[in-house]
Motif scaffolding. Sequence first.
Motif, PDB file in Angstrom:
ATOM      1  N   SER A  45      14.316   4.677   4.611  1.00 26.77           N
ATOM      2  CA  SER A  45      13.496   5.876   4.710  1.00 26.77           C
ATOM      3  C   SER A  45      14.365   7.130   4.711  1.00 26.77           C
ATOM      4  CB  SER A  45      12.627   5.831   5.967  1.00 26.77           C
ATOM      5  OG  SER A  45      13.443   5.685   7.121  1.00 26.77           O
ATOM      6  N   THR A  60       8.550   7.445   6.032  1.00 27.78           N
ATOM      7  CA  THR A  60       8.197   6.401   7.002  1.00 27.78           C
ATOM      8  C   THR A  60       6.696   6.170   7.019  1.00 27.78           C
ATOM      9  OG1 THR A  60      10.106   6.999   8.361  1.00 27.78           O
ATOM     10  CG2 THR A  60       8.347   5.736   9.422  1.00 27.78           C
ATOM     11  N   TYR A  63       5.700   4.266   3.815  1.00 31.03           N
ATOM     12  CA  TYR A  63       6.065   2.848   3.921  1.00 31.03           C
ATOM     13  C   TYR A  63       5.086   2.113   4.836  1.00 31.03           C
ATOM     14  CZ  TYR A  63      10.655   3.237   1.586  1.00 31.03           C
ATOM     15  OH  TYR A  63      11.678   3.392   0.669  1.00 31.03           O
TER      16      TYR A  63
END
Length: 453
Positions: A45, A60, A63
């Motif tokens: 990230s 983040t 994801y």
Amino acid sequence: MTTNWSTLRELLLPTAGPRGRRVESALRTAIREGQLAPGVRLPSSRDLASQLGVARGTVTAAYTQLVAEGYLTSRRGSGTRVATGLERAAPRPEPAPAPPRWRFDLRPGLPALSAFPRGEWLAATRSALAELPDDSLGYPDPAGLAELRAELAGYLGRVRAVTATAEDVVVTHGAAEGLSLLAALLGGRIGLEVPGHPDQFPLVAAAGATPVPVPVDEHGVVVDGLGDCRAVVVTAAHQFPLGVALHPARRHALLAWAREYDGVVVEDDYDAEHRYDRPALRAMQAMDPTRVAYVGSVSKTLAPALRLGWLVLPPALRTAAVRHKRLTDLGCSPLPQAAFARLLASGGYDRHLRRTRAIYRARRDALLTALAEHLPAWRAVGVAAGLHVVLRLPDGMDDALLTGRLAERGINAVALSAYADDPPYPGLVLGYAATTPDRLRAAVAEIAATPPR
């Protein structure tokens, strides 16, 4: 603040759209369309945020969302990866089928690739690269590296009696580019030998000229069949595939045609270095450099993969040919040119040819001996030079049918009818250069055991 573009793992994504959602959307699209394959590990990230110029929290969050949707998997110690078993919006096309693996591959046109002089080529490459000026690493001279053109002019004059200086030589990506370049410059109707190389017809047409079939008999190309052609391509030293040398009277008639009709003879000297039972023939170019364009390459002497060839051009074509090279490909790579120039200058190329002539003579002899033993009624034609023979079959036999039956047994032997709709006789065109004597003997035994009908 200066951006650091040195990243551990790169990932190219589109950046359009609102910042909060664009990373998530771009990743989802890349996965669905196959840009990111199943199992591929994504950047961390922190790393991806740095590449894209966004906050780490944005990556983040993206994801996390895609893990929840099943597009990604995340495991401590192994990072974030694309999930497997996903449906693709646009599946990748199936790969092209692999070419068949032949038990005996007797197609013509391949030299003994295992005999490539790797050590000498490596030494020539190292020497050339060490001495190559920095300026030579820029865009090359479209005519070719001056050192190579000078070496080629000397070599061709010595072994083929070609009349040329370095200024007459243009380096090409093999003989195919040389023929394509000439077809583009000359235009109009260009005569091609029949039987002859079938790929020359679409090549000439793609260059904007009109290919015209011209018959070949036991004396070579039939000059009376040229009509109003702008040029004619001939394999004068060793006609492909019949193996005959162009008769001296035909050579003179061909040049007389060129002078009378302002035509050009394109001399494809594709395998003139390989001769066994007859002396070398002078190139036609030596008879009239103003009417003959000479084409050569290393494809039958070193390896086709090098993509190195050359033209020796009449004065009227030189400037236009160099301009065409500049406009179409900016010239050939100087590095292999420099290595080949060193190989020529050091005598390494001559040594390689002496070695391979001995190899090819032994292979040819093994093939002829096996044919005489197993197939005495089938006559081998064009055996004095080159890398192939034509095996003349009994009259009335269907060579295409026989080729199909041989293919079923894993033998790649090309029918003479593949090179002409109406060949002079049924036959098989058998290349022997890339096959060892033992394998050639075994192949002939298999051919003899194959029912012809």
